[in-house]
Design a protein around this motif. Structure first.
Motif, PDB file in Angstrom:
ATOM      1  N   ASN A  40       0.848  -1.188   0.000  1.00  0.00           N
ATOM      2  CA  ASN A  40       0.000   0.000   0.000  1.00  0.00           C
ATOM      3  C   ASN A  40       0.887   1.243   0.000  1.00  0.00           C
ATOM      4  O   ASN A  40       2.024   1.223   0.452  1.00  0.00           O
ATOM      5  CB  ASN A  40      -0.985  -0.001   1.165  1.00  0.00           C
ATOM      6  N   VAL A  41       0.364   2.315  -0.580  1.00  0.00           N
ATOM      7  CA  VAL A  41       1.162   3.537  -0.764  1.00  0.00           C
ATOM      8  C   VAL A  41       0.627   4.688   0.081  1.00  0.00           C
ATOM      9  O   VAL A  41       0.904   5.852  -0.195  1.00  0.00           O
ATOM     10  CB  VAL A  41       1.240   3.936  -2.256  1.00  0.00           C
ATOM     11  N   ALA A  42      -0.144   4.346   1.127  1.00  0.00           N
ATOM     12  CA  ALA A  42      -0.585   5.343   2.100  1.00  0.00           C
ATOM     13  C   ALA A  42      -1.267   6.524   1.393  1.00  0.00           C
ATOM     14  O   ALA A  42      -2.075   6.321   0.478  1.00  0.00           O
ATOM     15  CB  ALA A  42       0.587   5.772   2.970  1.00  0.00           C
ATOM     16  N   SER A  43      -0.925   7.748   1.781  1.00  0.00           N
ATOM     17  CA  SER A  43      -1.669   8.910   1.296  1.00  0.00           C
ATOM     18  C   SER A  43      -1.420   9.274  -0.165  1.00  0.00           C
ATOM     19  O   SER A  43      -2.109  10.145  -0.696  1.00  0.00           O
ATOM     20  CB  SER A  43      -1.385  10.127   2.185  1.00  0.00           C
TER      21      SER A  43
ATOM     22  N   TYR B 278      -7.967   0.806  11.540  1.00  0.00           N
ATOM     23  CA  TYR B 278      -7.387  -0.290  10.773  1.00  0.00           C
ATOM     24  C   TYR B 278      -8.148  -1.585  11.083  1.00  0.00           C
ATOM     25  O   TYR B 278      -8.846  -1.690  12.094  1.00  0.00           O
ATOM     26  CB  TYR B 278      -5.916  -0.475  11.131  1.00  0.00           C
ATOM     27  N   THR B 279      -7.960  -2.563  10.224  1.00  0.00           N
ATOM     28  CA  THR B 279      -8.509  -3.894  10.466  1.00  0.00           C
ATOM     29  C   THR B 279      -7.410  -4.924  10.219  1.00  0.00           C
ATOM     30  O   THR B 279      -6.524  -4.712   9.390  1.00  0.00           O
ATOM     31  CB  THR B 279      -9.700  -4.202   9.532  1.00  0.00           C
ATOM     32  N   LEU B 280      -7.443  -6.012  10.930  1.00  0.00           N
ATOM     33  CA  LEU B 280      -6.509  -7.106  10.703  1.00  0.00           C
ATOM     34  C   LEU B 280      -7.105  -8.066   9.675  1.00  0.00           C
ATOM     35  O   LEU B 280      -8.270  -8.461   9.780  1.00  0.00           O
ATOM     36  CB  LEU B 280      -6.221  -7.834  12.011  1.00  0.00           C
ATOM     37  N   LEU B 281      -6.323  -8.417   8.683  1.00  0.00           N
ATOM     38  CA  LEU B 281      -6.801  -9.294   7.624  1.00  0.00           C
ATOM     39  C   LEU B 281      -6.780 -10.749   8.085  1.00  0.00           C
ATOM     40  O   LEU B 281      -6.033 -11.114   9.002  1.00  0.00           O
ATOM     41  CB  LEU B 281      -5.938  -9.127   6.376  1.00  0.00           C
TER      42      LEU B 281
ATOM     43  N   HIS C 138      -3.448  -3.665 -13.763  1.00  0.00           N
ATOM     44  CA  HIS C 138      -4.184  -4.901 -13.530  1.00  0.00           C
ATOM     45  C   HIS C 138      -3.977  -5.490 -12.133  1.00  0.00           C
ATOM     46  O   HIS C 138      -4.781  -6.322 -11.698  1.00  0.00           O
ATOM     47  CB  HIS C 138      -3.790  -5.934 -14.590  1.00  0.00           C
ATOM     48  N   ALA C 139      -2.933  -5.093 -11.436  1.00  0.00           N
ATOM     49  CA  ALA C 139      -2.688  -5.643 -10.101  1.00  0.00           C
ATOM     50  C   ALA C 139      -3.030  -4.667  -8.986  1.00  0.00           C
ATOM     51  O   ALA C 139      -2.810  -4.967  -7.815  1.00  0.00           O
ATOM     52  CB  ALA C 139      -1.230  -6.073  -9.978  1.00  0.00           C
ATOM     53  N   THR C 140      -3.576  -3.503  -9.328  1.00  0.00           N
ATOM     54  CA  THR C 140      -3.880  -2.480  -8.329  1.00  0.00           C
ATOM     55  C   THR C 140      -5.226  -2.760  -7.675  1.00  0.00           C
ATOM     56  O   THR C 140      -6.215  -3.013  -8.360  1.00  0.00           O
ATOM     57  CB  THR C 140      -3.865  -1.085  -8.980  1.00  0.00           C
ATOM     58  N   ARG C 141      -5.255  -2.702  -6.366  1.00  0.00           N
ATOM     59  CA  ARG C 141      -6.462  -3.011  -5.604  1.00  0.00           C
ATOM     60  C   ARG C 141      -6.604  -2.032  -4.436  1.00  0.00           C
ATOM     61  O   ARG C 141      -5.635  -1.431  -3.978  1.00  0.00           O
ATOM     62  CB  ARG C 141      -6.399  -4.427  -5.019  1.00  0.00           C
ATOM     63  N   TRP C 142      -7.827  -1.937  -3.921  1.00  0.00           N
ATOM     64  CA  TRP C 142      -8.081  -1.224  -2.661  1.00  0.00           C
ATOM     65  C   TRP C 142      -8.184  -2.198  -1.489  1.00  0.00           C
ATOM     66  O   TRP C 142      -8.055  -1.798  -0.335  1.00  0.00           O
ATOM     67  CB  TRP C 142      -9.366  -0.425  -2.748  1.00  0.00           C
ATOM     68  N   HIS C 143      -8.449  -3.457  -1.790  1.00  0.00           N
ATOM     69  CA  HIS C 143      -8.636  -4.457  -0.742  1.00  0.00           C
ATOM     70  C   HIS C 143      -7.766  -5.676  -1.051  1.00  0.00           C
ATOM     71  O   HIS C 143      -7.393  -5.911  -2.210  1.00  0.00           O
ATOM     72  CB  HIS C 143     -10.104  -4.873  -0.654  1.00  0.00           C
ATOM     73  N   ALA C 144      -7.447  -6.435  -0.024  1.00  0.00           N
ATOM     74  CA  ALA C 144      -6.569  -7.587  -0.178  1.00  0.00           C
ATOM     75  C   ALA C 144      -7.149  -8.582  -1.183  1.00  0.00           C
ATOM     76  O   ALA C 144      -8.342  -8.895  -1.162  1.00  0.00           O
ATOM     77  CB  ALA C 144      -6.372  -8.265   1.169  1.00  0.00           C
ATOM     78  N   ASP C 145      -6.304  -9.069  -2.062  1.00  0.00           N
ATOM     79  CA  ASP C 145      -6.684 -10.052  -3.071  1.00  0.00           C
ATOM     80  C   ASP C 145      -5.836 -11.303  -2.847  1.00  0.00           C
ATOM     81  O   ASP C 145      -4.624 -11.283  -3.090  1.00  0.00           O
ATOM     82  CB  ASP C 145      -6.442  -9.482  -4.470  1.00  0.00           C
ATOM     83  N   PRO C 146      -6.433 -12.410  -2.368  1.00  0.00           N
ATOM     84  CA  PRO C 146      -5.646 -13.624  -2.095  1.00  0.00           C
ATOM     85  C   PRO C 146      -4.864 -14.108  -3.310  1.00  0.00           C
ATOM     86  O   PRO C 146      -3.790 -14.700  -3.161  1.00  0.00           O
ATOM     87  CB  PRO C 146      -6.713 -14.641  -1.671  1.00  0.00           C
ATOM     88  N   ALA C 147      -5.380 -13.845  -4.511  1.00  0.00           N
ATOM     89  CA  ALA C 147      -4.691 -14.300  -5.709  1.00  0.00           C
ATOM     90  C   ALA C 147      -3.363 -13.578  -5.936  1.00  0.00           C
ATOM     91  O   ALA C 147      -2.513 -14.055  -6.696  1.00  0.00           O
ATOM     92  CB  ALA C 147      -5.600 -14.109  -6.932  1.00  0.00           C
TER      93      ALA C 147
ATOM     94  N   PRO D 109       1.601  -7.172  11.103  1.00  0.00           N
ATOM     95  CA  PRO D 109       0.603  -8.105  10.578  1.00  0.00           C
ATOM     96  C   PRO D 109      -0.109  -7.477   9.385  1.00  0.00           C
ATOM     97  O   PRO D 109      -0.160  -6.249   9.258  1.00  0.00           O
ATOM     98  CB  PRO D 109      -0.353  -8.303  11.758  1.00  0.00           C
ATOM     99  N   ARG D 110      -0.629  -8.288   8.524  1.00  0.00           N
ATOM    100  CA  ARG D 110      -1.341  -7.774   7.352  1.00  0.00           C
ATOM    101  C   ARG D 110      -2.604  -7.042   7.815  1.00  0.00           C
ATOM    102  O   ARG D 110      -3.383  -7.549   8.623  1.00  0.00           O
ATOM    103  CB  ARG D 110      -1.717  -8.919   6.426  1.00  0.00           C
ATOM    104  N   TYR D 111      -2.794  -5.829   7.294  1.00  0.00           N
ATOM    105  CA  TYR D 111      -3.912  -5.006   7.754  1.00  0.00           C
ATOM    106  C   TYR D 111      -4.615  -4.330   6.586  1.00  0.00           C
ATOM    107  O   TYR D 111      -4.085  -4.218   5.481  1.00  0.00           O
ATOM    108  CB  TYR D 111      -3.434  -3.963   8.765  1.00  0.00           C
ATOM    109  N   GLY D 112      -5.839  -3.893   6.860  1.00  0.00           N
ATOM    110  CA  GLY D 112      -6.610  -3.095   5.918  1.00  0.00           C
ATOM    111  C   GLY D 112      -7.058  -1.815   6.598  1.00  0.00           C
ATOM    112  O   GLY D 112      -6.749  -1.570   7.769  1.00  0.00           O
TER     113      GLY D 112
END
Length: 402
Positions: free
Chosen positions: A77-80, A145-148, A241-250, A267-270
């Motif tokens: 993630n690239v923050a702000s 934040y949330t923990l994935l 094609h690989a840019t997302r706002w939410h975690a993608d398991p793929a 830890p992985r977070y959202g």
């Protein structure tokens, strides 16, 4: 935990030239040497012009324990820096006729948002220039934040992150629910102190929550999630094609681990307010975005019209009428794109375990990106001056790319 824009990092300062001596080594060798003696686990950089990527490369490790290299296709993630995408989405929404910069946000929202201290409506323009008077209460926003599900529960920072940055079992985990609870009278997290006492439009106060609210307006008017809107109107047209706002398991195998200053992995977070800092991308994807922005800055068209790009980058304030408290280093603003005193236009960002920088240099007709999987400072700490200097050296090395 505090999400922030690294407003004061003096990336624009070049390093002094050395008189005489051998010529500098090729850029990749130079950056590799800088990484080896730096405190950065890994990083990736890119330089673009209007029409092509001039240089991009990754260095160091995306996963230190697993010895997985940080490449131009590594994701983090690239923050702000995410707010630059929010700006493009806002202008696209304006082009689609959803609203204008001077539209009062209460005409769009299904709940009331007013500064309780002073009269005057909050407009879209106030949100995109950080003059809305909305305050980020660290006790509330710092726990957004949330923990994935795949977060390492045995990691050294898991328990502290859960305690200091999340609300386990929270009921307002959606963007709209969080904003209503925080901003609308009667909301569970509403406080009058969530608003500054300055009137909307009169003073600069950086607001992540205000930024997320701007994205939510697009969501409401378009009838689709902000993530879907940006995929349709920005990411897919630009081949990101690989840019997302939410975690993608793929794509988990391409995700960087992110580290504190002690080299411990978070830890992985959202992020509940994901538009303000949750963009996950690679330097190769982000270079496609920045190339389109450089072209638009210089009169091109694409995902926005020429007029749309002109609006995106137009200074919103006259030099003699800046809002009170405007940052000296970047006193003016486009639509979420910050305009620096040296003329460069872009954004910085910092989040737990990450830092990112993206700017257009109008004089050179180029743009630069730097993203790294570590943080400059932890909770309650000042930026590490060694890291700041190391990033300055990397940024300066990119300046000569043509």
């Amino acid at each position: 935990m505090k999400r922030r824009s690294l407003l004061l990092l003096p990336l624009s300062f070049g390093l002094p030239a050395l008189a005489g001596g051998p010529p500098p080594p090729p850029l990749t060798d130079r950056l590799a040497a800088l990484q080896k003696r730096s405190l950065l686990p890994g990083f990736a950089v890119a330089v673009v012009s209007r029409k092509k990527v001039l240089y991009q490369h990754g260095f160091g490790q995306a996963d230190v324990a697993g010895q997985r290299p940080y490449t131009e296709d590594t994701l983090q993630n690239v923050a702000s820096v995410s707010k630059t995408v929010v700006g493009v989405a806002l202008v696209k929404a304006i082009e689609l006729g959803y609203f204008g910069l001077d539209t009062e946000i209460e005409r769009i929202l299904p709940f009331k948002v007013r500064n309780p201290h002073v009269p005057g409506a909050i407009t879209v323009r106030h949100l995109v220039t950080h003059t809305s008077s909305i305050v980020d209460d660290e006790d509330i926003y710092g726990h957004s934040y949330t923990l994935l599900p795949d977060a390492d529960r045995k990691g050294p920072l898991y328990k502290a992150f859960e305690r200091d940055a999340t609300v386990p079992g929270r009921l307002d985990a959606s963007l709209g629910a969080f904003l209503k609870n925080y901003l609308a009278p009667g909301g569970a997290r509403y406080r009058k102190s969530n608003f500054a006492k300055a009137a909307p439009g009169s003073a600069y106060r950086y607001s992540n929550i205000g930024s997320a609210l701007a994205a939510y307006l697009v969501e409401l008017k378009s009838g689709m999630g902000f993530d879907t809107f940006t995929k349709r109107h920005i990411f897919e047209p630009l081949g990101m094609h690989a840019t997302r706002w939410h975690a993608d398991p793929a794509l988990a195998h391409r995700q960087a681990s992110v580290y504190n200053r002690k080299g411990q992995a978070y830890p992985r977070y959202g992020l509940v307010t994901y538009p303000d800092g949750g963009l996950t991308t690679s330097v190769s994807d982000l270079a496609r975005f920045l190339m389109a922005m450089v072209d638009g800055f210089h009169g091109g068209a694409g995902i926005l019209s020429k007029a749309g790009f002109a609006l995106l980058f137009k200074p919103q304030f006259a030099p003699d009428a800046l809002p009170a408290g405007s940052p000296p280093g970047e006193p003016n603003s486009g639509v979420f794109w910050r305009i620096r005193k040296n003329g460069q236009v872009g954004h910085t960002g910092g989040d737990p375990g990450v830092a990112a920088f993206m700017f257009i240099d109008p004089a050179k007709g180029t743009g630069r990106i730097l993203m790294t999987n570590t943080e400059f400072s932890g909770p309650g700490e000042d930026d590490d001056p060694r890291m700041v200097q190391q990033v300055r050296e990397i940024w300066s090395a990119l300046a000569g790319v043509r």
